[in-house]
Design an enzyme around this catalytic site. Structure first.
Site, PDB file in Angstrom:
ATOM      1  N   VAL A  61       0.763  -1.196   0.268  1.00  0.00           N
ATOM      2  CA  VAL A  61      -0.381   0.470  -0.318  1.00  0.00           C
ATOM      3  C   VAL A  61       0.675   0.991   0.247  1.00  0.00           C
ATOM      4  O   VAL A  61       0.463   2.601  -0.158  1.00  0.00           O
ATOM      5  CB  VAL A  61      -0.825   0.064   0.646  1.00  0.00           C
ATOM      6  CG1 VAL A  61      -1.503  -0.886   0.722  1.00  0.00           C
ATOM      7  CG2 VAL A  61      -0.511  -0.012   1.991  1.00  0.00           C
ATOM      8  N   SER A 139      -7.928   2.796  15.526  1.00  0.00           N
ATOM      9  CA  SER A 139      -7.452   1.982  16.973  1.00  0.00           C
ATOM     10  C   SER A 139      -7.883   2.957  18.567  1.00  0.00           C
ATOM     11  O   SER A 139      -7.836   4.025  18.526  1.00  0.00           O
ATOM     12  CB  SER A 139      -5.930   1.893  17.259  1.00  0.00           C
ATOM     13  OG  SER A 139      -5.069   1.526  18.147  1.00  0.00           O
ATOM     14  N   TYR A 152       2.406   4.395  16.057  1.00  0.00           N
ATOM     15  CA  TYR A 152       1.138   4.196  16.045  1.00  0.00           C
ATOM     16  C   TYR A 152       0.285   4.688  15.627  1.00  0.00           C
ATOM     17  O   TYR A 152      -0.901   4.956  15.397  1.00  0.00           O
ATOM     18  CB  TYR A 152       1.509   2.669  16.756  1.00  0.00           C
ATOM     19  CG  TYR A 152       0.120   1.384  16.264  1.00  0.00           C
ATOM     20  CD1 TYR A 152      -0.127   1.134  14.933  1.00  0.00           C
ATOM     21  CD2 TYR A 152      -0.873   1.971  16.951  1.00  0.00           C
ATOM     22  CE1 TYR A 152      -1.113   0.213  15.458  1.00  0.00           C
ATOM     23  CE2 TYR A 152      -1.566   1.335  16.590  1.00  0.00           C
ATOM     24  CZ  TYR A 152      -1.829   0.137  16.102  1.00  0.00           C
ATOM     25  OH  TYR A 152      -2.966  -0.363  15.544  1.00  0.00           O
ATOM     26  N   ALA A 153       0.357   5.363  17.358  1.00  0.00           N
ATOM     27  CA  ALA A 153      -0.707   6.187  17.619  1.00  0.00           C
ATOM     28  C   ALA A 153      -0.903   7.873  17.164  1.00  0.00           C
ATOM     29  O   ALA A 153      -2.187   8.696  16.741  1.00  0.00           O
ATOM     30  CB  ALA A 153      -0.782   7.045  19.326  1.00  0.00           C
ATOM     31  N   ILE A 185      -6.760  -7.003  19.713  1.00  0.00           N
ATOM     32  CA  ILE A 185      -7.794  -7.930  18.682  1.00  0.00           C
ATOM     33  C   ILE A 185      -6.276  -9.010  19.148  1.00  0.00           C
ATOM     34  O   ILE A 185      -5.769  -8.913  18.694  1.00  0.00           O
ATOM     35  CB  ILE A 185      -8.256  -8.052  18.032  1.00  0.00           C
ATOM     36  CG1 ILE A 185      -8.899  -6.036  17.980  1.00  0.00           C
ATOM     37  CG2 ILE A 185      -9.129  -8.573  17.237  1.00  0.00           C
ATOM     38  CD1 ILE A 185     -10.160  -6.183  19.308  1.00  0.00           C
TER      39      ILE A 185
HETATM   40  N1  LIG Z   1      -5.485  -6.375  16.895  1.00  0.00           N
HETATM   41  C1  LIG Z   1      -5.823  -5.357  16.768  1.00  0.00           C
HETATM   42  O1  LIG Z   1      -4.620  -5.405  18.642  1.00  0.00           O
HETATM   43  C2  LIG Z   1      -5.834  -4.000  17.368  1.00  0.00           C
HETATM   44  C3  LIG Z   1      -6.050  -2.928  17.220  1.00  0.00           C
HETATM   45  C4  LIG Z   1      -5.993  -2.383  16.271  1.00  0.00           C
HETATM   46  C5  LIG Z   1      -6.572  -1.652  15.127  1.00  0.00           C
HETATM   47  N2  LIG Z   1      -5.701  -2.473  14.523  1.00  0.00           N
HETATM   48  C6  LIG Z   1      -5.712  -2.627  12.793  1.00  0.00           C
HETATM   49  O2  LIG Z   1      -6.220  -3.598  12.505  1.00  0.00           O
HETATM   50  C7  LIG Z   1      -5.536  -3.580  11.435  1.00  0.00           C
HETATM   51  C8  LIG Z   1      -5.651  -4.994  10.716  1.00  0.00           C
HETATM   52  O3  LIG Z   1      -4.549  -5.760  12.180  1.00  0.00           O
HETATM   53  P1  LIG Z   1      -4.093  -7.064  12.363  1.00  0.00           P
HETATM   54  O4  LIG Z   1      -4.080  -7.484  14.114  1.00  0.00           O
HETATM   55  O5  LIG Z   1      -4.995  -7.687  11.545  1.00  0.00           O
HETATM   56  O6  LIG Z   1      -2.613  -7.249  12.045  1.00  0.00           O
HETATM   57  P2  LIG Z   1      -2.353  -8.669  11.329  1.00  0.00           P
HETATM   58  O7  LIG Z   1      -1.061  -8.452  11.543  1.00  0.00           O
HETATM   59  O8  LIG Z   1      -2.740  -9.525  11.500  1.00  0.00           O
HETATM   60  O9  LIG Z   1      -2.996  -8.056   9.680  1.00  0.00           O
HETATM   61  C9  LIG Z   1      -1.933  -7.063   8.912  1.00  0.00           C
HETATM   62  C10 LIG Z   1      -2.513  -7.954   7.757  1.00  0.00           C
HETATM   63  O10 LIG Z   1      -1.405  -6.232   6.327  1.00  0.00           O
HETATM   64  C11 LIG Z   1      -0.943  -6.164   5.444  1.00  0.00           C
HETATM   65  N3  LIG Z   1       0.390  -5.822   5.323  1.00  0.00           N
HETATM   66  C12 LIG Z   1       1.039  -4.674   6.691  1.00  0.00           C
HETATM   67  N4  LIG Z   1       1.510  -3.662   5.722  1.00  0.00           N
HETATM   68  C13 LIG Z   1       1.151  -4.088   4.649  1.00  0.00           C
HETATM   69  C14 LIG Z   1       1.762  -3.055   3.370  1.00  0.00           C
HETATM   70  N5  LIG Z   1       2.497  -2.056   3.290  1.00  0.00           N
HETATM   71  N6  LIG Z   1       1.141  -3.811   2.264  1.00  0.00           N
HETATM   72  C15 LIG Z   1      -0.322  -4.353   2.263  1.00  0.00           C
HETATM   73  N7  LIG Z   1      -0.199  -5.452   3.221  1.00  0.00           N
HETATM   74  C16 LIG Z   1       0.302  -4.711   4.466  1.00  0.00           C
HETATM   75  C17 LIG Z   1       0.504  -7.644   6.847  1.00  0.00           C
HETATM   76  O11 LIG Z   1       0.859  -8.423   5.532  1.00  0.00           O
HETATM   77  C18 LIG Z   1      -0.544  -8.592   6.872  1.00  0.00           C
HETATM   78  O12 LIG Z   1      -1.161  -9.748   6.514  1.00  0.00           O
HETATM   79  C19 LIG Z   1      -4.101  -2.371  10.965  1.00  0.00           C
HETATM   80  O13 LIG Z   1      -4.530  -1.530  10.589  1.00  0.00           O
HETATM   81  C20 LIG Z   1      -4.538  -2.377  12.915  1.00  0.00           C
HETATM   82  O14 LIG Z   1      -3.484  -1.449  12.871  1.00  0.00           O
HETATM   83  C21 LIG Z   1      -5.871  -3.513  15.469  1.00  0.00           C
END
Ligand SMILES: NC(=O)c1ccc[n+]([C@@H]2O[C@H](COP(=O)([O-])OP(=O)(O)OC[C@H]3O[C@@H](n4cnc5c(N)ncnc54)[C@H](O)[C@@H]3O)[C@@H](O)[C@H]2O)c1
Length: 244
Positions: A61, A139, A152-153, A185
């Protein structure tokens, strides 16, 4: 089957929340495109979800040319994009005094500039359609801040700013824009967080548990649906009541 004939694009859809979201939209009849820079995870997701209405593109991305090629291919196949879920994101945590500039820049380039680039590529299509839904991954950390997560924040707070600006810019054109702010999560992302911190977060959560990817997927599904047709520019917290 709430999403028959709808085309959904989910960034970072190969794992975690994105993959669970792809599964939910497929179950509701949508055509789903996931993109991810992790090709092997993308291929595994294709195999696991095993649905002819699912496509995977290897896209980073941060790379406008890769995003544009994917969007063009989606338009050639489906002729439209109804829902964009800007889900791709990473963490590179550290205390401010120890955070390398490269860690700051990398997180900004994926979590914030990536959302800008993907939306810039898809918005003209939605504007032409006169309809669409854009959902962004914020988040709990973007609302309250968090120790060790300066970069991140900042991105997750920035995503709220983008969301509210686009809600105003695109609302009059029939496009709704909202964000989801997950708490902690259970995904690969939080697997890297020390147990001590996760247990503390569980303790601080009134529901006394971490969330599941499906909990966030359900929020995306709702916000993308007609049931949410008067919801625009909001940040939906899905965090079990956690305040950090
Ligand atoms: N897990 C949590 O507790 C949580 C909490 C708040 C927000 N989020 C947000 O939710 C979203 C998903 O998180 P998740 O927990 O499923 O994480 P995850 O790491 O399980 O999945 C994230 C996915 O994004 C892909 N990715 C990362 N950088 C990329 C890039 N430059 N181009 C294309 N793909 C890319 C990774 O390969 C991965 O498959 C994120 O934006 C994260 O910040 C997650």
């Amino acid at each position: 089957m709430k999403f028959i004939e709808k085309v959904v694009l989910i960034t970072g859809g190969a794992q975690g929340i994105g993959k669970a979201t792809a599964k939910k939209f497929l179950q509701e009849g949508a055509s789903v495109v996931i993109c991810d820079y992790d090709e092997s995870a993308g291929k595994t997701a294709l195999k696991d979800l095993n649905d002819e209405k699912l496509d995977f593109f290897k896209v980073n991305v941060t790379e406008s040319s890769q995003i544009d090629e994917m969007v063009q291919a989606i338009i050639e196949k489906h002729g439209r994009i109804d829902i964009l879920i800007n889900n791709a994101g990473i963490t590179l945590d550290g205390f401010l005094t120890k955070m390398h500039e490269s860690d700051w820049e990398r997180v900004i380039s994926i979590n914030l500039t990536g959302v800008f680039k993907c939306t810039k590529a898809v918005a003209p299509i939605m504007l032409q359609q006169g309809s669409g839904v854009i959902l962004n991954a914020s988040s709990v950390v973007g609302i309250y801040g968090n120790i060790g997560q300066t970069n991140y924040a900042a991105t997750k707070a920035g995503v709220i700013g983008l969301t509210k600006s686009w809600a105003k810019e695109f609302g009059p054109k029939g496009i709704r824009v909202n964000a989801v702010a997950p708490g902690f999560i259970e995904t690969g992302m939080t697997a890297a967080v020390p147990d001590k911190v996760l247990n503390l977060m569980k303790e601080k959560t009134p529901l006394k548990k971490l969330g599941k990817p499906e909990d966030i997927a359900a929020a995306y599904l709702f916000l993308a649906s007609e049931d949410a047709n008067y919801i625009n520019g909001t940040v939906l917290s899905v965090d079990g009541g956690l305040v950090i």
